[in-house]
Write a protein that holds these residues in place. Structure first.
Motif, PDB file in Angstrom:
ATOM      1  N   ARG A   1     -38.937 -16.874 -83.262  1.00 18.54           N
ATOM      2  CA  ARG A   1     -38.922 -16.205 -84.577  1.00 18.54           C
ATOM      3  C   ARG A   1     -38.602 -17.193 -85.697  1.00 18.54           C
ATOM      4  O   ARG A   1     -38.996 -16.976 -86.846  1.00 18.54           O
ATOM      5  CB  ARG A   1     -37.870 -15.073 -84.589  1.00 18.54           C
TER       6      ARG A   1
ATOM      7  N   PRO B   1     -41.754 -15.980 -88.111  1.00 20.02           N
ATOM      8  CA  PRO B   1     -40.984 -14.732 -88.214  1.00 20.02           C
ATOM      9  C   PRO B   1     -41.790 -13.502 -87.779  1.00 20.02           C
ATOM     10  O   PRO B   1     -41.222 -12.460 -87.496  1.00 20.02           O
ATOM     11  CB  PRO B   1     -40.656 -14.634 -89.710  1.00 20.02           C
ATOM     12  N   GLN B   2     -43.115 -13.658 -87.754  1.00 20.92           N
ATOM     13  CA  GLN B   2     -43.935 -12.530 -87.331  1.00 20.92           C
ATOM     14  C   GLN B   2     -43.921 -12.356 -85.814  1.00 20.92           C
ATOM     15  O   GLN B   2     -44.351 -11.313 -85.301  1.00 20.92           O
ATOM     16  CB  GLN B   2     -45.374 -12.722 -87.841  1.00 20.92           C
TER      17      GLN B   2
ATOM     18  N   GLN C   1     -51.559 -17.329 -88.916  1.00 18.74           N
ATOM     19  CA  GLN C   1     -52.731 -16.464 -89.136  1.00 18.74           C
ATOM     20  C   GLN C   1     -54.018 -17.252 -88.856  1.00 18.74           C
ATOM     21  O   GLN C   1     -54.349 -18.204 -89.581  1.00 18.74           O
ATOM     22  CB  GLN C   1     -52.766 -15.870 -90.562  1.00 18.74           C
TER      23      GLN C   1
ATOM     24  N   ARG D   1     -48.291  -5.327 -79.600  1.00 17.72           N
ATOM     25  CA  ARG D   1     -47.321  -4.437 -80.262  1.00 17.72           C
ATOM     26  C   ARG D   1     -47.902  -3.045 -80.525  1.00 17.72           C
ATOM     27  O   ARG D   1     -47.185  -2.052 -80.512  1.00 17.72           O
ATOM     28  CB  ARG D   1     -46.753  -5.061 -81.546  1.00 17.72           C
TER      29      ARG D   1
ATOM     30  N   VAL E   1     -51.378 -11.203 -93.415  1.00 15.30           N
ATOM     31  CA  VAL E   1     -50.365 -10.311 -92.837  1.00 15.30           C
ATOM     32  C   VAL E   1     -50.666  -8.872 -93.285  1.00 15.30           C
ATOM     33  O   VAL E   1     -50.534  -7.919 -92.520  1.00 15.30           O
ATOM     34  CB  VAL E   1     -48.929 -10.722 -93.262  1.00 15.30           C
TER      35      VAL E   1
ATOM     36  N   THR F   1     -43.571  -2.667 -90.214  1.00 14.93           N
ATOM     37  CA  THR F   1     -43.719  -3.939 -89.504  1.00 14.93           C
ATOM     38  C   THR F   1     -44.251  -5.010 -90.456  1.00 14.93           C
ATOM     39  O   THR F   1     -43.730  -6.133 -90.507  1.00 14.93           O
ATOM     40  CB  THR F   1     -44.681  -3.769 -88.305  1.00 14.93           C
TER      41      THR F   1
ATOM     42  N   VAL G   1     -42.138  -8.454 -92.057  1.00 14.87           N
ATOM     43  CA  VAL G   1     -42.644  -9.831 -91.954  1.00 14.87           C
ATOM     44  C   VAL G   1     -42.741 -10.453 -93.346  1.00 14.87           C
ATOM     45  O   VAL G   1     -42.293 -11.581 -93.578  1.00 14.87           O
ATOM     46  CB  VAL G   1     -44.031  -9.857 -91.270  1.00 14.87           C
TER      47      VAL G   1
ATOM     48  N   THR H   1     -39.191 -11.150 -94.836  1.00 14.74           N
ATOM     49  CA  THR H   1     -38.562 -12.307 -94.194  1.00 14.74           C
ATOM     50  C   THR H   1     -39.192 -13.601 -94.692  1.00 14.74           C
ATOM     51  O   THR H   1     -38.488 -14.547 -95.076  1.00 14.74           O
ATOM     52  CB  THR H   1     -38.712 -12.218 -92.656  1.00 14.74           C
ATOM     53  N   ARG H   2     -40.518 -13.628 -94.706  1.00 15.71           N
ATOM     54  CA  ARG H   2     -41.182 -14.861 -95.128  1.00 15.71           C
ATOM     55  C   ARG H   2     -40.948 -15.146 -96.608  1.00 15.71           C
ATOM     56  O   ARG H   2     -40.591 -16.258 -96.992  1.00 15.71           O
ATOM     57  CB  ARG H   2     -42.685 -14.780 -94.831  1.00 15.71           C
TER      58      ARG H   2
END
Lengths: 214, 214
Positions: free
Chosen positions: A44, A48-49, A65, A111, B99, B137, B141, B144-145
């Motif tokens: 993480r 972080p994803q 990505q 997920r 994302v 979700t 992400v 956090t980023r």
């Protein structure tokens, strides 16, 4: 370069093909998605994803990505181009790539499968109906477009490999893993099989990576 | 230019913002997604995927997939840039955009919501658990980023608007539509509210388009 990937990840597969085609040496570390290693605190901190691929190119933070990485590689290593030069052709290659990477693949990642089973109490076989529906919806769009649009050639966009083919192949190989019949998608099959016969694609194949079933 | 869109579509919203920011005049035709007009044969001839946006730029076939359209506009109308010049910064802006556009938005589009209710017999409220989980979700992400990575500035990537902001705002506005609480995501909120205070974003807002509820 260094990459965190996984044998089965469709997104890591795309990047691995691009690295092979562009002749960029890359050392891949394989994260065990089934064991949940992508959620470990150490990983993480990298992404972080909690997802692969994460690519290290020199000293900067990891690149994440798959489509963003493909564009980055295109901009920094343009010598073996994986997008056409003309804007409309680029847009079509990207659009086809995104039918896979935006509208199809995100629906069957671990997920989502886990959520459907845990939150809705679906048995695995019923959950897989959703996965197969996602594949079939994406494959139908791709087959219709590839078989009717003028831009299609030996590959998705003309006669040169582009991001669209990397994404198409990552979806096509997934049909084998999830038991999706591809008989109804002959143009998708033709292009995917053309690609997979080439060394850069074949070496990147999920089943040839560490951790894959024999 | 001409675009087929819809008041609520997050993907059409992103493109509408880019057109406004770049000062490109565009006439938008609104497709009624609730009535299923995207599946009508006339629209399938425009976009076989039955999805908006579809953008017409001159005589060629329509451009589809919002991120591919954004890159096309960037390449053909570079004067108001919506991506940074430096490859790593571009990659980060694109990664943040994806994302949203790859990992979050495709999980709550109409066809997924319909499938969950029809194939699994879920009542609407239980189906919406999946939608809210997808939003949360993605928001986690992004928060956090954006709150830990060096690249964040006034906007997602530094102090200039990029594709990442267009996608972020399209997700943020969706939290209102689907009743997702954003209290836990202060950095996402700060950047989204900064953008929405600007005219090019405000004019593109879903609730200001024809067909939107009063």
């Amino acid at each position: 370069m260094k990459m965190y990937g996984n044998w089965r990840s469709a997104a890591a597969f795309r990047v691995r093909i691009a690295l092979n085609l562009k002749g960029i040496p890359c050392e891949e570390t394989f994260i065990d998605l089934d064991a949940g290693d992508q959620h470990a605190p150490e990983f993480r901190r990298i992404n972080p994803q909690g997802a692969v691929p994460a690519l290290f190119d020199g000293d900067g933070p990891p690149l994440t990505q798959s489509l963003a990485i493909l564009d980055y590689l295109e901009e920094t290593h343009p010598d073996v181009p994986l997008l056409p030069a003309e804007p409309r052709a680029r847009a079509r290659a990207r659009s086809l790539a995104q039918v896979v990477a935006c509208d199809t693949h995100p629906l069957y990642v671990p997920r989502v499968r886990t959520y459907l089973m845990d939150a809705y109490g679906l048995p695995k076989e019923r959950m897989l109906d959703f996965v197969r529906h996602a594949f079939e919806t994406g494959l139908k769009v791709l087959e219709t477009r590839l078989s009717t649009e003028d831009g299609t050639g030996r590959y998705c966009q003309g006669d040169r490999v582009s991001h669209a083919d990397l994404c198409l192949v990552s979806l096509y190989v997934g049909t084998g893993i999830f038991g999706v019949d591809t008989q109804a998608y002959p143009t998708v099959r033709r292009i995917a099989e053309t690609c997979l016969a080439e060394d850069a694609f074949a070496r990147a194949h999920p089943l040839r990576q560490p951790g894959a079933p024999a």
